[in-house]
Design a protein around this motif. Structure first.
Motif, PDB file in Angstrom:
ATOM      1  N   ASP A 107       0.901  -1.156   0.086  1.00 17.20           N
ATOM      2  CA  ASP A 107       0.067   0.013  -0.036  1.00 17.20           C
ATOM      3  C   ASP A 107       0.748   1.231   0.124  1.00 17.20           C
ATOM      4  OD1 ASP A 107      -2.160   1.602   0.017  1.00 17.20           O
ATOM      5  OD2 ASP A 107      -2.562   1.228   2.134  1.00 17.20           O
ATOM      6  N   PRO A 108       1.683   1.513  -1.299  1.00 12.57           N
ATOM      7  CA  PRO A 108       2.681   2.517  -0.913  1.00 12.57           C
ATOM      8  C   PRO A 108       2.239   3.863  -1.162  1.00 12.57           C
ATOM      9  CG  PRO A 108       2.531   1.369  -3.255  1.00 12.57           C
ATOM     10  CD  PRO A 108       1.684   0.567  -2.559  1.00 12.57           C
ATOM     11  N   VAL A 109       1.027   4.021  -1.699  1.00  9.29           N
ATOM     12  CA  VAL A 109       0.521   5.398  -1.977  1.00  9.29           C
ATOM     13  C   VAL A 109      -0.914   5.557  -1.188  1.00  9.29           C
ATOM     14  CG1 VAL A 109      -0.405   7.135  -3.557  1.00  9.29           C
ATOM     15  CG2 VAL A 109       1.276   5.443  -4.314  1.00  9.29           C
ATOM     16  N   GLN A 110      -1.040   6.692  -0.219  1.00  7.90           N
ATOM     17  CA  GLN A 110      -2.338   7.065   0.354  1.00  7.90           C
ATOM     18  C   GLN A 110      -2.612   8.439  -0.273  1.00  7.90           C
ATOM     19  OE1 GLN A 110       0.513   6.246   2.644  1.00  7.90           O
ATOM     20  NE2 GLN A 110      -0.193   4.213   1.982  1.00  7.90           N
ATOM     21  N   PHE A 111      -3.879   8.204  -0.834  1.00  4.48           N
ATOM     22  CA  PHE A 111      -4.524   9.736  -1.338  1.00  4.48           C
ATOM     23  C   PHE A 111      -5.633  10.246  -0.391  1.00  4.48           C
ATOM     24  CE2 PHE A 111      -2.761   9.004  -5.547  1.00  4.48           C
ATOM     25  CZ  PHE A 111      -2.551  10.564  -6.051  1.00  4.48           C
ATOM     26  N   LYS A 112      -5.831  11.458  -0.348  1.00  6.18           N
ATOM     27  CA  LYS A 112      -6.918  12.109   0.362  1.00  6.18           C
ATOM     28  C   LYS A 112      -7.509  13.146  -0.634  1.00  6.18           C
ATOM     29  CE  LYS A 112      -4.439  15.850   2.497  1.00  6.18           C
ATOM     30  NZ  LYS A 112      -4.023  16.395   3.995  1.00  6.18           N
ATOM     31  N   THR A 113      -9.002  13.266  -0.661  1.00  4.03           N
ATOM     32  CA  THR A 113      -9.506  14.158  -1.293  1.00  4.03           C
ATOM     33  C   THR A 113     -10.095  15.499  -0.590  1.00  4.03           C
ATOM     34  OG1 THR A 113     -11.473  13.205  -1.281  1.00  4.03           O
ATOM     35  CG2 THR A 113     -10.322  12.493  -2.890  1.00  4.03           C
ATOM     36  N   GLU A 114     -10.237  16.395  -1.202  1.00  2.59           N
ATOM     37  CA  GLU A 114     -10.655  17.799  -0.562  1.00  2.59           C
ATOM     38  C   GLU A 114     -11.274  18.728  -1.568  1.00  2.59           C
ATOM     39  OE1 GLU A 114      -8.686  21.573   1.441  1.00  2.59           O
ATOM     40  OE2 GLU A 114      -7.321  20.138   0.565  1.00  2.59           O
ATOM     41  N   TRP A 115     -12.714  19.163  -1.110  1.00  2.54           N
ATOM     42  CA  TRP A 115     -13.352  19.938  -1.860  1.00  2.54           C
ATOM     43  C   TRP A 115     -12.843  21.425  -1.492  1.00  2.54           C
ATOM     44  CZ3 TRP A 115     -16.987  19.814  -5.554  1.00  2.54           C
ATOM     45  CH2 TRP A 115     -18.200  20.952  -5.722  1.00  2.54           C
ATOM     46  N   LYS A 116     -12.342  22.139  -2.502  1.00  2.00           N
ATOM     47  CA  LYS A 116     -12.038  23.513  -2.264  1.00  2.00           C
ATOM     48  C   LYS A 116     -12.601  24.621  -2.917  1.00  2.00           C
ATOM     49  CE  LYS A 116      -7.787  26.355  -2.311  1.00  2.00           C
ATOM     50  NZ  LYS A 116      -6.268  26.249  -2.777  1.00  2.00           N
ATOM     51  N   ALA A 117     -13.318  25.293  -2.137  1.00  2.00           N
ATOM     52  CA  ALA A 117     -14.454  26.184  -2.929  1.00  2.00           C
ATOM     53  C   ALA A 117     -13.576  27.524  -3.378  1.00  2.00           C
ATOM     54  CB  ALA A 117     -15.700  26.697  -1.797  1.00  2.00           C
ATOM     55  N   ILE A 118     -13.875  28.139  -4.683  1.00  4.14           N
ATOM     56  CA  ILE A 118     -13.063  29.371  -4.850  1.00  4.14           C
ATOM     57  C   ILE A 118     -13.871  30.449  -4.934  1.00  4.14           C
ATOM     58  CG2 ILE A 118     -11.863  30.378  -7.027  1.00  4.14           C
ATOM     59  CD1 ILE A 118     -11.290  27.332  -7.654  1.00  4.14           C
TER      60      ILE A 118
ATOM     61  N   ALA B 179     -15.362  25.785  -7.872  1.00  3.90           N
ATOM     62  CA  ALA B 179     -14.615  24.823  -6.840  1.00  3.90           C
ATOM     63  C   ALA B 179     -13.655  24.074  -7.532  1.00  3.90           C
ATOM     64  CB  ALA B 179     -15.556  24.219  -6.019  1.00  3.90           C
ATOM     65  N   GLU B 180     -12.724  23.549  -6.682  1.00  6.41           N
ATOM     66  CA  GLU B 180     -11.581  22.519  -7.055  1.00  6.41           C
ATOM     67  C   GLU B 180     -11.774  21.218  -6.075  1.00  6.41           C
ATOM     68  OE1 GLU B 180      -8.121  25.304  -8.822  1.00  6.41           O
ATOM     69  OE2 GLU B 180      -8.146  24.350  -6.607  1.00  6.41           O
ATOM     70  N   ILE B 181     -11.666  20.087  -6.820  1.00  3.11           N
ATOM     71  CA  ILE B 181     -11.322  19.003  -6.345  1.00  3.11           C
ATOM     72  C   ILE B 181     -10.137  18.644  -6.090  1.00  3.11           C
ATOM     73  CG2 ILE B 181     -12.216  16.369  -5.978  1.00  3.11           C
ATOM     74  CD1 ILE B 181     -14.681  17.040  -7.434  1.00  3.11           C
TER      75      ILE B 181
ATOM     76  N   VAL C 294      -0.157  15.669  -6.457  1.00  2.00           N
ATOM     77  CA  VAL C 294      -1.266  16.403  -6.486  1.00  2.00           C
ATOM     78  C   VAL C 294      -1.986  16.356  -7.710  1.00  2.00           C
ATOM     79  CG1 VAL C 294      -2.147  18.687  -5.599  1.00  2.00           C
ATOM     80  CG2 VAL C 294      -0.125  17.757  -4.330  1.00  2.00           C
ATOM     81  N   PHE C 295      -3.191  16.402  -7.662  1.00  2.00           N
ATOM     82  CA  PHE C 295      -4.032  16.580  -8.933  1.00  2.00           C
ATOM     83  C   PHE C 295      -5.213  17.296  -8.810  1.00  2.00           C
ATOM     84  CE2 PHE C 295      -1.817  12.506  -9.340  1.00  2.00           C
ATOM     85  CZ  PHE C 295      -1.236  12.218 -10.662  1.00  2.00           C
ATOM     86  N   VAL C 296      -5.551  18.244  -9.757  1.00  2.00           N
ATOM     87  CA  VAL C 296      -6.782  19.073  -9.102  1.00  2.00           C
ATOM     88  C   VAL C 296      -7.221  19.184 -10.584  1.00  2.00           C
ATOM     89  CG1 VAL C 296      -7.220  21.421  -8.715  1.00  2.00           C
ATOM     90  CG2 VAL C 296      -5.031  20.610  -7.907  1.00  2.00           C
ATOM     91  N   GLN C 297      -8.961  18.946 -10.154  1.00  2.00           N
ATOM     92  CA  GLN C 297      -9.926  18.967 -11.383  1.00  2.00           C
ATOM     93  C   GLN C 297     -10.923  20.140 -10.729  1.00  2.00           C
ATOM     94  OE1 GLN C 297     -10.786  17.317 -14.158  1.00  2.00           O
ATOM     95  NE2 GLN C 297     -11.885  19.127 -14.516  1.00  2.00           N
ATOM     96  N   LYS C 298     -10.908  21.225 -11.845  1.00  2.00           N
ATOM     97  CA  LYS C 298     -11.809  22.376 -11.537  1.00  2.00           C
ATOM     98  C   LYS C 298     -13.193  22.155 -11.981  1.00  2.00           C
ATOM     99  CE  LYS C 298     -11.720  27.428 -12.406  1.00  2.00           C
ATOM    100  NZ  LYS C 298     -11.174  28.442 -12.784  1.00  2.00           N
TER     101      LYS C 298
ATOM    102  N   PHE D  10     -14.897   9.218  -4.733  1.00  2.00           N
ATOM    103  CA  PHE D  10     -15.328  10.488  -3.780  1.00  2.00           C
ATOM    104  C   PHE D  10     -16.870  10.690  -4.302  1.00  2.00           C
ATOM    105  CE2 PHE D  10     -13.796  11.969  -8.172  1.00  2.00           C
ATOM    106  CZ  PHE D  10     -15.008  12.845  -8.472  1.00  2.00           C
ATOM    107  N   THR D  11     -17.321  11.487  -3.232  1.00  2.00           N
ATOM    108  CA  THR D  11     -18.750  11.973  -3.454  1.00  2.00           C
ATOM    109  C   THR D  11     -18.795  13.310  -2.687  1.00  2.00           C
ATOM    110  OG1 THR D  11     -19.638   9.836  -3.471  1.00  2.00           O
ATOM    111  CG2 THR D  11     -21.240  11.566  -2.757  1.00  2.00           C
ATOM    112  N   PHE D  12     -19.275  14.244  -3.404  1.00  2.00           N
ATOM    113  CA  PHE D  12     -19.334  15.486  -2.730  1.00  2.00           C
ATOM    114  C   PHE D  12     -20.908  16.199  -3.282  1.00  2.00           C
ATOM    115  CE2 PHE D  12     -14.680  15.660  -3.361  1.00  2.00           C
ATOM    116  CZ  PHE D  12     -14.615  15.881  -2.398  1.00  2.00           C
ATOM    117  N   LYS D  13     -21.458  16.726  -2.195  1.00  2.00           N
ATOM    118  CA  LYS D  13     -22.881  17.175  -2.169  1.00  2.00           C
ATOM    119  C   LYS D  13     -22.984  18.738  -1.374  1.00  2.00           C
ATOM    120  CE  LYS D  13     -24.739  12.440  -1.944  1.00  2.00           C
ATOM    121  NZ  LYS D  13     -25.888  11.686  -1.140  1.00  2.00           N
ATOM    122  N   GLY D  14     -24.025  19.391  -1.997  1.00  2.00           N
ATOM    123  CA  GLY D  14     -24.204  20.704  -1.516  1.00  2.00           C
ATOM    124  C   GLY D  14     -25.032  21.544  -2.257  1.00  2.00           C
ATOM    125  N   LYS D  15     -24.969  22.863  -1.879  1.00  3.96           N
ATOM    126  CA  LYS D  15     -25.632  23.951  -2.777  1.00  3.96           C
ATOM    127  C   LYS D  15     -24.759  24.921  -3.238  1.00  3.96           C
ATOM    128  CE  LYS D  15     -30.178  23.407  -0.376  1.00  3.96           C
ATOM    129  NZ  LYS D  15     -31.270  24.191   0.481  1.00  3.96           N
TER     130      LYS D  15
END
Length: 673
Positions: free
Chosen positions: A25-36, A41-43, A110-114, A146-151
């Motif tokens: 298990d050489p790689v551990q990823f975490k995800t983050e929702w970043k509101a611009i 926003a960016e994932i 690090v990877f970013v999706q707008k 990942f799953t992101f929900k909101g308004k």
């Protein structure tokens, strides 16, 4: 002194311990929702990568390693803006194995999706797919879901943040659970929709352990590096720069004091000082270049070209074209300092003087050793190699001090030592071609294809045999044309090896040189057709066929981008006995864990208490390997009976043909029982 040697052997024992990591298990990823902003926003995917591993970047060429991709299962109230973007310190270099330019990350990726929010409620569900490799293994393509929900407006930030934290925690938990948890979860949740016969998918980790399955692969590389250094040190002993110094140095220690015990103790200290000096040199190499640079040396074309040129220069020096020496004032200064001091410092400076004076002979050997071990990618390899070299170099000084009568039986210095130098020159010239081959593959020059490489090796070892028979002379050789018996047998071995390589010009596997020669696909003319092909690439279909035919099964977990898988198929499967057993006695099922073919319908599974989705054929076979066998690295070979139960412990990357034959033979014997 006994405590010192006890600590030395304890250190060596620790270095030789196996690495316990079957489920990697050489790689551990975490995800983050970043509101611009309110509608942007960016994932962000942030991966922590273990040392020695790397994660590939986006948009790599077809036929290469797995590129990182952003994938959507469901999107509502939002739309993607652009493509997945890599961030951070991205490395870009030619990969000689894939023959293409590749981009990857070490340490952190690090990877970013707008994302653009279109208003109202949004719901985005998907996954990041990435590939990771080290110098020996590649992980199957891995998903980070990942799953992101909101308004979108006003409350968007407040609604998105909790979802982000929840998703991040779930993702981290998924990625960091250990192998035992994976197997236990799979045992209770093996889904019936995956397989026609559920028993075929039943976990067998405990059954494998009953065959002596180890928790991981043994670290043969460190042992190999140590003994490579040891061999280099033994060769250095018999050079004109070292051998004549042994009796003079030992006699000095025994005569400088009337206390025999003190003289012996000084000789031991002298030997220990040699070890300290050369191990320090190995550590300095690591500190100067750094861990990431050493890992990059194995595939960097420029470094490999420099290594090739360096070995050619060293070979020319051994042939007598010139002497590689350090400035004489260095050794004179250290020698005079040693005479002015007393005690341990004096002995240490004497050892340092030996290192400087003998550099013209030991330098090329040390240079080749450091080049070879540096390109293994191991961070501490130079120190381990120098440890072996120093122990071999220091051993005679301590042994002759303990047993002074042995000095009388030492062979006298003479022309035989120059013969050793010239032989080493031929060997360094041969290994220089190995490093040139790496650069040739990287840039695609095709000037050193397999048959060209073999032709040059045939000439080199043929000339070595002629030299040992006295048919070729170099500047430092004497005119004595007599050939000693040992020299004759060395010539016989060299000429026989040259003749052995001749069939390789027409495609013979030549397993003895498979680790050095370019891959078989660079061969322009190949008459050798002893190849093994899988009967099935579907696990359930292959198991049903084996049941009907009453044959055992070998499951081969592999990957299109798995380099060591190709090495095993070329170096081991082409052996006549191995190919006969695989073709006649077993039903071979080959499963590609990086097969991107879409499944007819995505399959939901539960692993480590988290629901996952299998979308491709490769996902399915990767899950089978994890859940049934508790492993996730390739190549991975396992033998099964008609009920899906193991017949022997599994087998990974090891090009020892006899071991592989025993592996298959044990499986057949147990099947017949």
């Amino acid at each position: 002194m006994n405590k010192r040697f006890l600590l030395t052997w304890l250190l060596m024992a620790i270095l030789c311990l196996p690495v316990l990591a079957q489920m990697q298990d050489p790689v551990q990823f975490k995800t983050e929702w970043k509101a611009i902003s309110d509608n942007e926003a960016e994932i962000v995917f942030t991966g922590t990568i273990e040392r020695g591993w790397h994660v590939y970047s986006t948009d790599l060429e077809e036929g290469g390693p797995t590129s990182a991709t952003f994938n959507i299962d469901q999107i509502k109230g939002a739309e993607l803006v652009g493509k997945l973007t890599p961030k951070g310190n991205e490395l870009d270099m030619m990969d000689p194995v894939f023959g293409m330019q590749v981009r990857f990350f070490e340490g952190t990726a690090v990877f970013v999706q707008k994302i653009k929010l279109t208003g109202g409620d949004y719901n985005i569900t998907g996954y990041l797919n990435y590939g990771a490799c080290d110098d020996q293994n590649c992980m199957p393509p891995t998903n980070v879901e990942f799953t992101f929900k909101g308004k979108a407006a006003g409350s968007a930030k407040q609604a998105a943040a909790p979802a982000s934290r929840e998703t991040t925690e779930a993702t981290q938990a998924t990625e960091t659970e250990n192998a035992n948890d994976t197997v236990q979860a799979a045992a209770t949740t093996a889904p019936a929709q995956l397989d026609g016969t559920t028993d075929y998918w039943k976990p067998v980790v405990n059954e494998l352990s009953n065959f002596g399955e180890q928790a991981g692969e043994e670290s043969h590389s460190w042992i190999y590096i140590f003994f490579t250094g040891l061999l280099g040190g033994l060769l250095a002993l018999f050079t004109p720069c070292v051998w004549p110094i042994i009796p003079m140095t030992v006699s000095f220690f025994l005569k400088r004091t009337k206390d025999k015990k003190k003289g012996i103790r000084d000789a031991w200290t002298y030997g220990a000082s040699i070890v300290v000096i050369y191990v320090t040199l190995g550590l300095a190499i690591t500190l100067i270049f750094g861990a990431s640079a050493l890992n990059a040396l194995s595939t960097n074309a420029i470094f490999n070209i420099l290594f090739c040129l360096m070995l050619i220069v060293f070979a020319a020096s051994f042939f007598g074209a010139f002497e590689i020496t350090l400035p004489s004032k260095w050794s004179n200064a250290v020698d005079s300092k040693a005479e002015q001091t007393t005690g341990l410092l004096s002995i240490f400076l004497m050892a340092f003087t030996l290192s400087l004076v003998s550099f013209s002979c030991t330098g090329p050997i040390i240079g080749f050793l450091l080049v070879e071990v540096s390109t293994t990618g191991s961070v501490i390899a130079p120190a381990i190699g120098m440890l072996g070299f120093a122990i071999a170099l220091a051993l005679p000084f301590t042994l002759f001090a303990l047993f002074p009568s042995w000095l009388k039986s030492m062979p006298k210095s003479g022309g035989w030592m120059n013969v050793i130098k010239v032989v080493l020159g031929f060997l360094e010239l041969a290994f220089a071609l190995k490093f040139l081959s790496v650069a040739d593959l990287a840039y695609g020059w095709r000037i050193l294809d397999r048959e060209t490489f073999l032709a040059l090796w045939i000439v080199i070892f043929g000339l070595l045999g002629m030299y040992l028979l006295g048919k070729i002379k170099f500047p430092h050789d004497d005119d004595d044309t007599k050939v000693s018996v040992p020299r004759f047998f060395m010539a016989l071995i060299s000429l026989a090896f040259a003749i052995y390589m001749i069939p390789g010009l027409w495609g013979a596997p030549l397993k003895a040189v498979s680790a050095f020669a370019p891959p078989m696909q660079t061969q322009d003319f190949n008459l050798y057709k002893n190849e093994v092909h899988a009967k099935f690439n579907d696990f359930d279909a292959g198991m049903e066929y084996a049941r009907q035919q009453g044959k055992p099964v070998m499951v081969d977990f592999t990957g299109y981008g798995c380099v060591n898988c190709r090495k095993m198929e070329l170096a081991v499967w082409t052996d006549q006995k191995v190919s006969q057993m695989l073709n006649d006695d077993y039903v071979l099922i080959t499963l590609f864990v990086d097969d991107k073919t879409k499944l007819p319908e995505p399959i939901k599974i539960t692993e480590n208490g988290t629901e996952r989705t299998l979308r491709t054929v490769g996902d399915k076979w990767s899950y089978l390997q994890r859940s049934k066998f508790g492993a996730n690295a390739q190549p991975f070979y396992v033998l099964l009976d008609n009920e899906g139960m193991p017949l022997n412990k599994s087998y990974s990357y090891d090009e020892d043909i006899q071991k592989y034959v025993e592996f298959l033979g044990t499986g057949l014997k147990n099947y017949k029982k």
